[in-house]
Design an enzyme around this catalytic site. Structure first.
Site, PDB file in Angstrom:
ATOM      1  N   PHE A 268       3.516   2.154   5.072  1.00  0.00           N
ATOM      2  CA  PHE A 268       4.768   1.424   5.323  1.00  0.00           C
ATOM      3  C   PHE A 268       4.583  -0.089   5.288  1.00  0.00           C
ATOM      4  O   PHE A 268       5.462  -0.830   5.721  1.00  0.00           O
ATOM      5  CB  PHE A 268       5.359   1.849   6.671  1.00  0.00           C
ATOM      6  CG  PHE A 268       5.699   3.315   6.732  1.00  0.00           C
ATOM      7  CD1 PHE A 268       6.835   3.800   6.106  1.00  0.00           C
ATOM      8  CD2 PHE A 268       4.860   4.212   7.384  1.00  0.00           C
ATOM      9  CE1 PHE A 268       7.150   5.163   6.144  1.00  0.00           C
ATOM     10  CE2 PHE A 268       5.161   5.575   7.425  1.00  0.00           C
ATOM     11  CZ  PHE A 268       6.307   6.048   6.805  1.00  0.00           C
TER      12      PHE A 268
ATOM     13  N   LYS B   9      10.117 -11.527  -3.339  1.00  0.00           N
ATOM     14  CA  LYS B   9      10.377 -12.002  -1.981  1.00  0.00           C
ATOM     15  C   LYS B   9       9.293 -13.020  -1.636  1.00  0.00           C
ATOM     16  O   LYS B   9       8.301 -13.131  -2.374  1.00  0.00           O
ATOM     17  CB  LYS B   9      10.406 -10.843  -0.988  1.00  0.00           C
ATOM     18  CG  LYS B   9       9.076 -10.151  -0.789  1.00  0.00           C
ATOM     19  CD  LYS B   9       9.207  -9.128   0.325  1.00  0.00           C
ATOM     20  CE  LYS B   9       7.901  -8.416   0.578  1.00  0.00           C
ATOM     21  NZ  LYS B   9       7.968  -7.448   1.650  1.00  0.00           N
TER      22      LYS B   9
ATOM     23  N   CYS C  74       8.592  -1.010  -4.741  1.00  0.00           N
ATOM     24  CA  CYS C  74       8.879   0.228  -4.003  1.00  0.00           C
ATOM     25  C   CYS C  74      10.343   0.655  -4.003  1.00  0.00           C
ATOM     26  O   CYS C  74      10.657   1.758  -4.441  1.00  0.00           O
ATOM     27  CB  CYS C  74       8.383   0.093  -2.568  1.00  0.00           C
ATOM     28  SG  CYS C  74       6.586   0.047  -2.490  1.00  0.00           S
TER      29      CYS C  74
ATOM     30  N   PHE D 151      17.299  -6.353   7.941  1.00  0.00           N
ATOM     31  CA  PHE D 151      17.747  -5.863   6.628  1.00  0.00           C
ATOM     32  C   PHE D 151      19.256  -5.918   6.465  1.00  0.00           C
ATOM     33  O   PHE D 151      19.847  -5.037   5.859  1.00  0.00           O
ATOM     34  CB  PHE D 151      17.219  -4.434   6.372  1.00  0.00           C
ATOM     35  CG  PHE D 151      15.851  -4.450   5.757  1.00  0.00           C
ATOM     36  CD1 PHE D 151      15.690  -4.338   4.385  1.00  0.00           C
ATOM     37  CD2 PHE D 151      14.736  -4.630   6.536  1.00  0.00           C
ATOM     38  CE1 PHE D 151      14.441  -4.392   3.806  1.00  0.00           C
ATOM     39  CE2 PHE D 151      13.480  -4.690   5.971  1.00  0.00           C
ATOM     40  CZ  PHE D 151      13.328  -4.575   4.605  1.00  0.00           C
TER      41      PHE D 151
HETATM   42  N1  LIG Z   1       2.997  -2.173  -2.970  1.00  0.00           N
HETATM   43  C1  LIG Z   1       3.564  -1.797  -1.839  1.00  0.00           C
HETATM   44  O1  LIG Z   1       4.149  -2.584  -1.110  1.00  0.00           O
HETATM   45  C2  LIG Z   1       3.495  -0.345  -1.414  1.00  0.00           C
HETATM   46  C3  LIG Z   1       3.816  -0.020  -0.095  1.00  0.00           C
HETATM   47  C4  LIG Z   1       3.740   1.313   0.298  1.00  0.00           C
HETATM   48  C5  LIG Z   1       3.365   2.299  -0.626  1.00  0.00           C
HETATM   49  N2  LIG Z   1       3.090   1.946  -1.909  1.00  0.00           N
HETATM   50  C6  LIG Z   1       2.676   3.017  -2.833  1.00  0.00           C
HETATM   51  O2  LIG Z   1       1.262   2.976  -2.965  1.00  0.00           O
HETATM   52  C7  LIG Z   1       0.879   3.336  -4.298  1.00  0.00           C
HETATM   53  C8  LIG Z   1       0.062   2.218  -4.910  1.00  0.00           C
HETATM   54  O3  LIG Z   1       0.893   1.076  -5.018  1.00  0.00           O
HETATM   55  P1  LIG Z   1       0.290  -0.379  -5.354  1.00  0.00           P
HETATM   56  O4  LIG Z   1       1.411  -1.342  -5.231  1.00  0.00           O
HETATM   57  O5  LIG Z   1      -0.968  -0.578  -4.577  1.00  0.00           O
HETATM   58  O6  LIG Z   1      -0.073  -0.152  -6.910  1.00  0.00           O
HETATM   59  P2  LIG Z   1      -0.953  -1.094  -7.865  1.00  0.00           P
HETATM   60  O7  LIG Z   1      -0.413  -0.877  -9.214  1.00  0.00           O
HETATM   61  O8  LIG Z   1      -1.002  -2.482  -7.296  1.00  0.00           O
HETATM   62  O9  LIG Z   1      -2.424  -0.488  -7.760  1.00  0.00           O
HETATM   63  C9  LIG Z   1      -2.818   0.765  -8.284  1.00  0.00           C
HETATM   64  C10 LIG Z   1      -4.283   0.684  -8.675  1.00  0.00           C
HETATM   65  O10 LIG Z   1      -4.743   1.977  -9.031  1.00  0.00           O
HETATM   66  C11 LIG Z   1      -5.688   1.840 -10.089  1.00  0.00           C
HETATM   67  N3  LIG Z   1      -5.847   3.146 -10.769  1.00  0.00           N
HETATM   68  C12 LIG Z   1      -4.970   3.794 -11.571  1.00  0.00           C
HETATM   69  N4  LIG Z   1      -5.487   4.971 -11.966  1.00  0.00           N
HETATM   70  C13 LIG Z   1      -6.720   5.077 -11.396  1.00  0.00           C
HETATM   71  C14 LIG Z   1      -7.741   6.071 -11.413  1.00  0.00           C
HETATM   72  N5  LIG Z   1      -7.589   7.216 -12.102  1.00  0.00           N
HETATM   73  N6  LIG Z   1      -8.864   5.844 -10.714  1.00  0.00           N
HETATM   74  C15 LIG Z   1      -9.030   4.703 -10.015  1.00  0.00           C
HETATM   75  N7  LIG Z   1      -8.085   3.717  -9.961  1.00  0.00           N
HETATM   76  C16 LIG Z   1      -6.951   3.906 -10.642  1.00  0.00           C
HETATM   77  C17 LIG Z   1      -5.092   0.748 -10.955  1.00  0.00           C
HETATM   78  O11 LIG Z   1      -6.067   0.163 -11.799  1.00  0.00           O
HETATM   79  C18 LIG Z   1      -4.555  -0.211  -9.882  1.00  0.00           C
HETATM   80  O12 LIG Z   1      -5.523  -1.190  -9.545  1.00  0.00           O
HETATM   81  C19 LIG Z   1       2.186   3.638  -5.040  1.00  0.00           C
HETATM   82  O13 LIG Z   1       2.441   5.011  -4.973  1.00  0.00           O
HETATM   83  C20 LIG Z   1       3.219   2.876  -4.239  1.00  0.00           C
HETATM   84  O14 LIG Z   1       4.495   3.449  -4.326  1.00  0.00           O
HETATM   85  C21 LIG Z   1       3.125   0.653  -2.320  1.00  0.00           C
END
Ligand SMILES: NC(=O)c1ccc[n+]([C@@H]2O[C@H](COP(=O)([O-])OP(=O)(O)OC[C@H]3O[C@@H](n4cnc5c(N)ncnc54)[C@H](O)[C@@H]3O)[C@@H](O)[C@H]2O)c1
Length: 434
Positions: free
Chosen positions: A150, A322, A261, A250
């Site tokens: 979160f 943001k 997200c 919000f």
């Molecule tokens: N960004 C946010 O604020 C947030 C908050 C809560 C949940 N999430 C969720 O968390 C997840 C990740 O989001 P993020 O923003 O960190 O994504 P991101 O795109 O910043 O990072 C994902 C990473 O995974 C790596 N990757 C992809 N395939 C891979 C594999 N097979 N092996 C190893 N590494 C691999 C990519 O190279 C990348 O560095 C998503 O499902 C997202 O919805 C994101």
């Protein structure tokens, strides 16, 4: 505890650094060699307040390491977090390719009984697919946990270190006790760890984001109505936010929600619901309202400039979706800038940290200013898109002097309309008297 985090993006890096900070041995693995090489030298791929010192300190103390060798990272772990991306597929559903590829690798390379934690945001039912993918090759018992994240970009470290709650979907006592031990340092102030079944945990993440997106779209629509009927959305916001049942968060209208997200999770939830025959009418409207809202700043600008922006030079303050982040995924600034460029306007933009990200996305179709005031020189109008602190109290005399025409569109309601008019600006904002 030996932890591996697979996927070192916004979420994986924060999770890894914070778990190392509480004394665990953490390996962060990613398939992106440039990212891992940079991290080994404490160069972060993202801007996130407070994260760099955490990475540096824990790397120095050898509790945190980075690798592209995903197999080795899996082999050493008792708990493995899957934190790879789940981007929207063509039809809006979550693309689980990366999650399932990692699950399969876990099955191949695990060396002992362990917990597989899904941190990525995944639709209900994904755990069964993860179990199947791990189980295809697993030589040891494994336990699943759905642990939605979160954190808010821009406050991610704080959110992880001091969460409002930790949600853990588990199906075994082994997973429950390992995860309770791992999260104990983060809930010492009494914030709850909420255990539940895996499907409910998966659903909780989508429901949370859907509710937040709904509040934003609701207020954006109320703001549009306020403008037409002569009400002021700032008063309305305070009037309803003080109701304990509603609360003040919000409720700020703006140029539409963006980021990695809300847009993708709202789409994915609608898609999940449609697939099982439960239409989500409210959320479908939330998304429609947001798409409309993202065009509002452009429409206001056209009106303020007398019907066309063709040939105009527009200063844009704020590119990130943001403040306190350089993330531009689905940013309202992109909708505005693309519309301006299509209408043959030129754009001079400023953002305190997102310039490199903007260059990656927009290239030299936009001019980038070193300071927010530099962006103004010779411009026909200023549009404020992101509410960075440094835009909150600017030198208005200097703004007016620099602009060719004193047109200011305030997409975040940062300034007082009465004062702006007294200063001689043609000023418009969201949901307040024109
Ligand atoms: N960004 C946010 O604020 C947030 C908050 C809560 C949940 N999430 C969720 O968390 C997840 C990740 O989001 P993020 O923003 O960190 O994504 P991101 O795109 O910043 O990072 C994902 C990473 O995974 C790596 N990757 C992809 N395939 C891979 C594999 N097979 N092996 C190893 N590494 C691999 C990519 O190279 C990348 O560095 C998503 O499902 C997202 O919805 C994101």
């Amino acid at each position: 505890m030996n932890i591996s985090v697979v996927g070192t993006g916004y979420v994986g890096l924060v999770v890894g650094a914070c778990l190392a900070e509480t004394g665990n041995d953490v390996v962060c693995a990613d398939v992106d060699p440039a990212k891992i090489e940079g991290l080994k030298q404490n160069r972060l791929p993202i801007y996130e307040p407070g994260l760099e010192p955490l990475v540096e300190r824990n790397q120095q103390q050898r509790r945190l390491s980075f690798t592209t060798d995903v197999a080795a990272a899996i082999a050493s772990a008792k708990v493995i977090f899957i934190a790879v991306g789940t981007p929207p597929d063509e039809d809006g559903s979550a693309d689980l390719r990366h999650v399932l590829a990692v699950a399969e690798q876990i099955g191949r390379h695990m060396t002992r009984e362990l917990v597989v934690v899904t941190k990525s945001t995944v639709p209900v039912g994904t755990a069964a697919k993860v179990a199947e993918a791990v189980g295809r090759f697993a030589q040891h018992p494994f336990h699943l946990c759905s642990n939605p994240e979160f954190l808010k970009e821009g406050a991610a470290v704080d959110d992880f270190m001091k969460p409002d709650r930790v949600v853990l979907g588990v199906a075994s006592d082994f997973a429950r006790s390992v995860m309770a031990e791992l999260y104990a340092p983060f809930v010492r102030t009494g914030k709850p760890i909420i255990f539940m079944d895996i499907a409910s945990a998966e659903m909780t993440k989508y429901a949370a984001n859907a509710m937040l997106a709904t509040r934003i779209s609701f207020m954006n629509e109320i703001a549009r109505l306020c403008e037409v009927v002569g009400a002021d959305v700032d008063h309305v916001r305070r009037g309803i936010g003080t109701d304990a049942r509603i609360g003040p968060s919000f409720l700020f209208p703006g140029p539409g929600y963006g980021g990695s997200c809300f847009p993708k999770d709202v789409k994915a939830l609608i898609r999940t619901a449609t697939a099982v025959g439960v239409p989500l009418a409210v959320l479908t409207s939330v998304e429609e309202a947001n798409e409309r809202q993202k065009h509002l700043l452009y429409e206001k600008l056209v009106v303020a400039l007398g019907g066309t922006v063709s040939g105009a030079r527009i200063a844009v303050w704020g590119l990130a979706f943001k403040p306190q982040t350089d993330d531009m995924r689905e940013a309202p600034s992109l909708t505005l800038i693309e519309a301006l460029l299509a209408a043959k306007a030129t754009v001079h933009a400023h953002d305190p940290v997102a310039e490199h990200e903007a260059r990656r996305r927009l290239g030299d179709r936009v001019a980038y200013a070193a300071t927010n005031y530099d962006a103004l020189v010779g411009a026909d109008a200023l549009v404020v898109v992101t509410d960075w602190n440094e835009y909150r109290h600017p030198d208005f005399a200097r703004i007016k002097e620099s602009l060719r025409r004193p047109v200011l569109i305030d997409g975040r309601n940062l300034y007082d309309p009465t004062r702006m008019r007294a200063l001689g600006f043609t000023y418009d904002s969201i949901g307040r008297a024109r």
